[in-house]
Design a protein around this motif. Sequence first.
Motif, PDB file in Angstrom:
ATOM      1  N   SER A 120      -0.233   5.940   5.035  1.00 36.75           N
ATOM      2  CA  SER A 120       0.973   5.318   4.486  1.00 36.75           C
ATOM      3  C   SER A 120       1.072   3.853   4.888  1.00 36.75           C
ATOM      4  CB  SER A 120       2.229   6.057   4.964  1.00 36.75           C
ATOM      5  OG  SER A 120       2.259   7.362   4.453  1.00 36.75           O
ATOM      6  N   VAL A 121       0.737   3.572   6.141  1.00 38.11           N
ATOM      7  CA  VAL A 121       0.789   2.186   6.629  1.00 38.11           C
ATOM      8  C   VAL A 121      -0.266   1.348   5.912  1.00 38.11           C
ATOM      9  CG1 VAL A 121       0.364   0.716   8.639  1.00 38.11           C
ATOM     10  CG2 VAL A 121       1.784   2.764   8.867  1.00 38.11           C
ATOM     11  N   LEU A 122      -1.489   1.877   5.816  1.00 41.80           N
ATOM     12  CA  LEU A 122      -2.598   1.121   5.219  1.00 41.80           C
ATOM     13  C   LEU A 122      -2.402   0.864   3.726  1.00 41.80           C
ATOM     14  CD1 LEU A 122      -5.621   2.783   7.054  1.00 41.80           C
ATOM     15  CD2 LEU A 122      -4.688   0.482   7.428  1.00 41.80           C
ATOM     16  N   THR A 123      -1.786   1.810   3.017  1.00 44.31           N
ATOM     17  CA  THR A 123      -1.623   1.668   1.562  1.00 44.31           C
ATOM     18  C   THR A 123      -0.299   1.018   1.174  1.00 44.31           C
ATOM     19  OG1 THR A 123      -0.665   3.879   1.357  1.00 44.31           O
ATOM     20  CG2 THR A 123      -3.068   3.685   1.105  1.00 44.31           C
ATOM     21  N   GLY A 124       0.552   0.742   2.148  1.00 42.79           N
ATOM     22  CA  GLY A 124       1.841   0.125   1.838  1.00 42.79           C
ATOM     23  C   GLY A 124       2.865   1.094   1.285  1.00 42.79           C
ATOM     24  N   LYS A 125       2.615   2.395   1.421  1.00 42.56           N
ATOM     25  CA  LYS A 125       3.518   3.416   0.880  1.00 42.56           C
ATOM     26  C   LYS A 125       4.908   3.349   1.515  1.00 42.56           C
ATOM     27  CE  LYS A 125       3.339   8.210  -0.513  1.00 42.56           C
ATOM     28  NZ  LYS A 125       2.547   9.424  -0.514  1.00 42.56           N
ATOM     29  N   LEU A 126       4.991   2.841   2.745  1.00 40.82           N
ATOM     30  CA  LEU A 126       6.281   2.777   3.433  1.00 40.82           C
ATOM     31  C   LEU A 126       7.249   1.829   2.740  1.00 40.82           C
ATOM     32  CD1 LEU A 126       5.185   2.856   7.174  1.00 40.82           C
ATOM     33  CD2 LEU A 126       5.864   4.732   5.702  1.00 40.82           C
ATOM     34  N   LYS A 127       6.734   0.951   1.876  1.00 37.85           N
ATOM     35  CA  LYS A 127       7.612   0.048   1.126  1.00 37.85           C
ATOM     36  C   LYS A 127       8.468   0.813   0.119  1.00 37.85           C
ATOM     37  CE  LYS A 127       4.539  -3.861   1.670  1.00 37.85           C
ATOM     38  NZ  LYS A 127       3.563  -4.739   1.041  1.00 37.85           N
ATOM     39  N   ASN A 128       8.103   2.074  -0.169  1.00 43.56           N
ATOM     40  CA  ASN A 128       8.866   2.902  -1.113  1.00 43.56           C
ATOM     41  C   ASN A 128      10.125   3.493  -0.498  1.00 43.56           C
ATOM     42  OD1 ASN A 128       6.906   2.466  -3.060  1.00 43.56           O
ATOM     43  ND2 ASN A 128       5.736   4.269  -2.464  1.00 43.56           N
ATOM     44  N   HIS A 133      17.692   6.875   0.825  1.00 43.60           N
ATOM     45  CA  HIS A 133      16.984   8.122   1.119  1.00 43.60           C
ATOM     46  C   HIS A 133      17.641   8.867   2.279  1.00 43.60           C
ATOM     47  CE1 HIS A 133      13.140   6.316  -0.774  1.00 43.60           C
ATOM     48  NE2 HIS A 133      13.658   7.192  -1.599  1.00 43.60           N
ATOM     49  N   ASN A 134      17.677  10.185   2.157  1.00 48.17           N
ATOM     50  CA  ASN A 134      18.152  10.978   3.286  1.00 48.17           C
ATOM     51  C   ASN A 134      16.995  11.162   4.266  1.00 48.17           C
ATOM     52  OD1 ASN A 134      16.524  13.115   2.382  1.00 48.17           O
ATOM     53  ND2 ASN A 134      18.218  14.095   1.305  1.00 48.17           N
ATOM     54  N   LEU A 135      17.263  11.781   5.395  1.00 45.37           N
ATOM     55  CA  LEU A 135      16.266  11.927   6.446  1.00 45.37           C
ATOM     56  C   LEU A 135      15.055  12.733   5.969  1.00 45.37           C
ATOM     57  CD1 LEU A 135      15.659  11.248   9.391  1.00 45.37           C
ATOM     58  CD2 LEU A 135      16.818  13.347  10.032  1.00 45.37           C
ATOM     59  N   GLU A 136      15.293  13.773   5.190  1.00 43.19           N
ATOM     60  CA  GLU A 136      14.189  14.598   4.694  1.00 43.19           C
ATOM     61  C   GLU A 136      13.265  13.784   3.784  1.00 43.19           C
ATOM     62  OE1 GLU A 136      13.346  18.790   2.317  1.00 43.19           O
ATOM     63  OE2 GLU A 136      15.356  17.941   2.311  1.00 43.19           O
ATOM     64  N   THR A 137      13.853  13.026   2.859  1.00 45.21           N
ATOM     65  CA  THR A 137      13.053  12.203   1.951  1.00 45.21           C
ATOM     66  C   THR A 137      12.281  11.141   2.720  1.00 45.21           C
ATOM     67  OG1 THR A 137      14.637  12.582   0.176  1.00 45.21           O
ATOM     68  CG2 THR A 137      13.135  10.727  -0.102  1.00 45.21           C
ATOM     69  N   ALA A 142       7.284   8.862   4.778  1.00 52.51           N
ATOM     70  CA  ALA A 142       6.666   8.182   5.916  1.00 52.51           C
ATOM     71  C   ALA A 142       5.669   9.053   6.675  1.00 52.51           C
ATOM     72  CB  ALA A 142       7.737   7.689   6.860  1.00 52.51           C
ATOM     73  N   LEU A 143       5.963  10.338   6.805  1.00 52.85           N
ATOM     74  CA  LEU A 143       5.172  11.180   7.697  1.00 52.85           C
ATOM     75  C   LEU A 143       4.482  12.353   7.012  1.00 52.85           C
ATOM     76  CD1 LEU A 143       7.802  11.325  10.570  1.00 52.85           C
ATOM     77  CD2 LEU A 143       5.833   9.797  10.391  1.00 52.85           C
ATOM     78  N   GLY A 144       4.822  12.607   5.754  1.00 51.73           N
ATOM     79  CA  GLY A 144       4.210  13.737   5.051  1.00 51.73           C
ATOM     80  C   GLY A 144       4.991  15.023   5.260  1.00 51.73           C
ATOM     81  N   THR A 145       4.635  16.039   4.502  1.00 54.21           N
ATOM     82  CA  THR A 145       5.344  17.316   4.535  1.00 54.21           C
ATOM     83  C   THR A 145       5.323  18.018   5.881  1.00 54.21           C
ATOM     84  OG1 THR A 145       4.920  17.547   2.189  1.00 54.21           O
ATOM     85  CG2 THR A 145       5.580  19.535   3.364  1.00 54.21           C
ATOM     86  N   PRO A 146       4.213  18.018   6.633  1.00 50.93           N
ATOM     87  CA  PRO A 146       4.222  18.749   7.915  1.00 50.93           C
ATOM     88  C   PRO A 146       5.316  18.291   8.875  1.00 50.93           C
ATOM     89  CG  PRO A 146       1.980  18.197   7.325  1.00 50.93           C
ATOM     90  CD  PRO A 146       2.875  17.491   6.338  1.00 50.93           C
TER      91      PRO A 146
END
Length: 147
Positions: A120-128, A133-137, A142-146
């Motif tokens: 997520s950090v490397l691909t810039g996904k955290l910018k989304n 967003h609620n805590l679950e989203t 940021a961290l994936g489903t697990p």
Amino acid sequence: MIGNLNPKYREATVVGAGIAGLLAAYALDKKNYKVSLIEQGTRVGGLIATRTTPWGMAEQAAHSFLASQSVLELCRDLKVELIGLNKNAKAKYIFRNGKLRRFPLNFSETVKTICYLSKSVLTGKLKNINPSHNLETWGKIALGTPA
């Protein structure tokens, strides 16, 4: 800070009755401001809530914090009793996907979470992630489903 507090009028509107909004309204009230507190939902508390499960009560969001001096003073002022950690507790659990699960994550879930966060950090996904967003989203982005 968004907006300005006009000391002449001593009025303020706080939008959102989560823990931050409630504390802001309380602090302003203590300074003799006329405070309007607006909440779009049907209850106050924001993400913080207690749910009843088949295994008993479960906290829906973070429910512990470091008790700094200012927190201790606020709790005394509000007449809120702080409860310390149970040092005899051996395990912690979370309620996820309808099941009581041991926490923290198991080894496999921890590795998957670290890999997902790195990606997520490397691909810039955290910018989304945005403030709506609620805590679950947020966790899933940021961290994936697990996690």
